[in-house]
Write a protein that holds these residues in place. Structure first.
Motif, short mmCIF file in Angstrom:
data_model
loop_
_atom_site.label_atom_id
_atom_site.label_comp_id
_atom_site.label_asym_id
_atom_site.label_seq_id
_atom_site.Cartn_x
_atom_site.Cartn_y
_atom_site.Cartn_z
N LYS A 231 -14.02 -47.56 -2.42
CA LYS A 231 -15.47 -47.63 -2.51
C LYS A 231 -15.90 -49.09 -2.54
O LYS A 231 -15.12 -49.98 -2.88
CB LYS A 231 -15.99 -46.89 -3.75
CG LYS A 231 -15.55 -47.51 -5.07
CD LYS A 231 -16.09 -46.70 -6.23
CE LYS A 231 -15.66 -47.32 -7.56
NZ LYS A 231 -16.18 -46.57 -8.71
N PHE A 234 -23.04 -51.25 -1.89
CA PHE A 234 -23.95 -51.35 -0.75
C PHE A 234 -25.30 -51.79 -1.28
O PHE A 234 -25.97 -51.05 -2.00
CB PHE A 234 -24.04 -50.00 -0.04
CG PHE A 234 -24.88 -50.02 1.21
CD1 PHE A 234 -24.44 -50.70 2.33
CD2 PHE A 234 -26.10 -49.38 1.25
CE1 PHE A 234 -25.19 -50.72 3.48
CE2 PHE A 234 -26.87 -49.39 2.40
CZ PHE A 234 -26.42 -50.07 3.52
N THR A 238 -26.30 -49.11 -4.81
CA THR A 238 -25.72 -47.99 -4.10
C THR A 238 -24.23 -48.23 -3.91
O THR A 238 -23.82 -49.32 -3.53
CB THR A 238 -26.39 -47.79 -2.73
OG1 THR A 238 -27.79 -47.60 -2.92
CG2 THR A 238 -25.80 -46.58 -2.02
N ALA A 240 -20.86 -46.79 -1.90
CA ALA A 240 -20.42 -45.97 -0.78
C ALA A 240 -18.92 -45.76 -0.89
O ALA A 240 -18.18 -46.67 -1.28
CB ALA A 240 -20.77 -46.65 0.55
N LEU A 295 -17.29 -43.03 6.18
CA LEU A 295 -18.10 -43.64 5.13
C LEU A 295 -19.01 -42.56 4.55
O LEU A 295 -19.91 -42.07 5.22
CB LEU A 295 -18.93 -44.80 5.69
CG LEU A 295 -19.88 -45.49 4.71
CD1 LEU A 295 -19.10 -46.15 3.59
CD2 LEU A 295 -20.72 -46.53 5.45
N GLN A 296 -18.74 -42.20 3.29
CA GLN A 296 -19.50 -41.12 2.64
C GLN A 296 -20.57 -41.73 1.74
O GLN A 296 -20.28 -42.54 0.86
CB GLN A 296 -18.57 -40.23 1.83
CG GLN A 296 -19.27 -39.02 1.23
CD GLN A 296 -18.30 -38.03 0.63
OE1 GLN A 296 -17.10 -38.15 0.81
NE2 GLN A 296 -18.81 -37.06 -0.10
N ILE A 297 -21.81 -41.32 1.98
CA ILE A 297 -22.95 -41.78 1.18
C ILE A 297 -23.52 -40.57 0.47
O ILE A 297 -24.04 -39.65 1.11
CB ILE A 297 -24.01 -42.45 2.07
CG1 ILE A 297 -23.40 -43.63 2.83
CG2 ILE A 297 -25.18 -42.94 1.23
CD1 ILE A 297 -24.34 -44.27 3.82
#
Length: 397
Positions: A231, A234, A238, A240, A295-297
């Motif tokens: 991770k 961001f 945030t 990510a 990329l998981q948000i």
């Protein structure tokens, strides 16, 4: 005279005891040793001496004769061993009422409370602070479904072919790092490369049919593994989560080949633009290997960037289901202007695609028979690698 000597001896003894007393004060307080209490001071000569105790030797005045037997001194000087005993061991027990030193924690801090606030385990407001821990993934993938859409899948190693299409993946995560995957892809733009078209136009040469075979669609089933994940921050608030994914699969794909490139047709003084003509080359074995970055948000959305190598077998021995014998019979019927319906053609030959006239371009399809025959006249085979870049997004639930 003896009185004077006794007085001098007493004074010197007291002086020595006062010099030694500060050094042995703490020891004397905790030990059982005590200074003899018989030490007495002799008053000045002008004062009246105290009465003598019964049985004590008589005192003599100054100037009187000294008796033969010497009177023992009543004061005993302290020896060195008694005056300076060994220092006791340091006391380890701290009394309950001992004073303590208090330190204000705010004076030791170098950052504010806002800078020390952790967002999902990371100090985002203080980039100078390093987090030396390894944490589990924020969002677990085990038992979840994922649909991935790739609006753009473009070939990056086109020598004789160009492919541009879209793909759709369904992934079921059996475990955190292992998943099953079903993939479907359709290339809505397939054509030979500019290099191959230039060879056809200028020198009337082209690559072998198998080397320029085009992949129109594909369906596969395979697996996906996630060997690495992590991770990063961001912006300011945030986090990510990213994963490195590796995939592999096998299936079937539909192929086609270019029969005739785009040409201009002149009929009755009019010029018509005739689009390129392709012929189906049959279904082939299809496999793939690839890797990429996910990329998981948040909990349900992710962005995917991957590179895949589509491997398919290429052998051109039929075009639109017609083999070499079928093309020779249709060519003979074309020359004699006979219909194709009564010809002894193979069951899979779609002769309708080589018969008739296009009403828009006035193009006679029978002219393409000779081009199709050239593709299958010398059968060729090859294994093609279609390396493509995929960019898309996915939804997890």
């Amino acid at each position: 005279m003896r009185t004077i000597l006794s007085f001098a001896l007493l004074v010197s003894t007291v002086a020595r005891a006062q010099m030694v007393a500060p050094l042995a004060e703490s020891a004397l307080l905790r030990s059982s040793l005590a200074v003899p209490a018989q030490v007495s001071q002799t008053p000045p000569s002008s004062e009246t001496p105290p009465p003598a105790a019964p049985g004590a030797p008589p005192r003599h005045e100054m100037g009187s004769s000294v008796p033969d037997q010497e009177t023992p001194s009543t004061a005993r000087p302290l020896s060195t061993r008694e005056a300076a005993p060994e220092a006791p061991a340091p006391v380890t027990d701290v009394p309950a009422d001992a004073p303590t030193v208090t330190v204000d924690e705010s004076e030791l801090r170098t950052t504010t409370a806002e800078q020390q606030r952790l967002v999902h385990g990371a100090p985002l407001y203080n980039p100078n602070v390093a987090v030396h821990i390894v944490q589990k993934k924020r969002f677990a993938d085990e038992g979840r479904h994922e649909f991935s859409l790739y609006p753009v899948a473009v070939q990056v190693n086109g020598k004789f072919t160009n492919h541009l299409g879209s793909a759709l993946h369904y992934t079921y995560h059996l475990q955190e790092n292992f998943a099953l995957q079903v993939t479907g892809q359709y290339n809505w733009h397939t054509d030979e490369s500019d290099f191959n078209l230039e060879l056809i136009d200028k020198v009337r040469e082209q690559a072998q049919a198998a080397s320029s075979l085009l992949l129109q669609w594909g369906a596969q089933a395979g697996v996906e593994v996630t060997p690495l994940y992590g991770k990063f921050a961001f912006y300011d608030n945030t986090l990510a989560q990213f994963s490195v994914v590796l995939s592999g699969g096998a299936g079937v794909g539909g192929t086609r080949h270019l029969i005739r490139p785009e040409v201009s047709n002149q009929v009755g003084g009019e010029t018509f633009s005739v689009p390129a003509r392709f012929g189906a080359a049959g279904n082939k074995f299809l496999g793939s290997v690839g890797g990429g970055f996910r990329l998981q948000i948040g909990d349900s959305y992710a962005v995917r960037l991957e590179v895949k190598d589509l491997i398919y077998t290429a052998r051109v021995d039929r075009v639109d289901g017609c083999n070499l014998a079928d093309f020779e019979q249709m060519e003979a019927a074309r020359v004699s202007n006979d219909p194709f319906e009564g010809l002894p053609l193979s069951s899979g030959c779609k002769f309708q695609k080589f018969d008739g006239v296009d009403p828009k371009t006035r193009k006679n399809y029978r002219e393409d028979i000779i081009l199709g025959r050239d593709l299958v006249e010398e059968p060729s085979s090859d294994v093609l690698n279609n390396v493509s870049f995929y960019a898309g997004f996915s939804v997890l639930f």
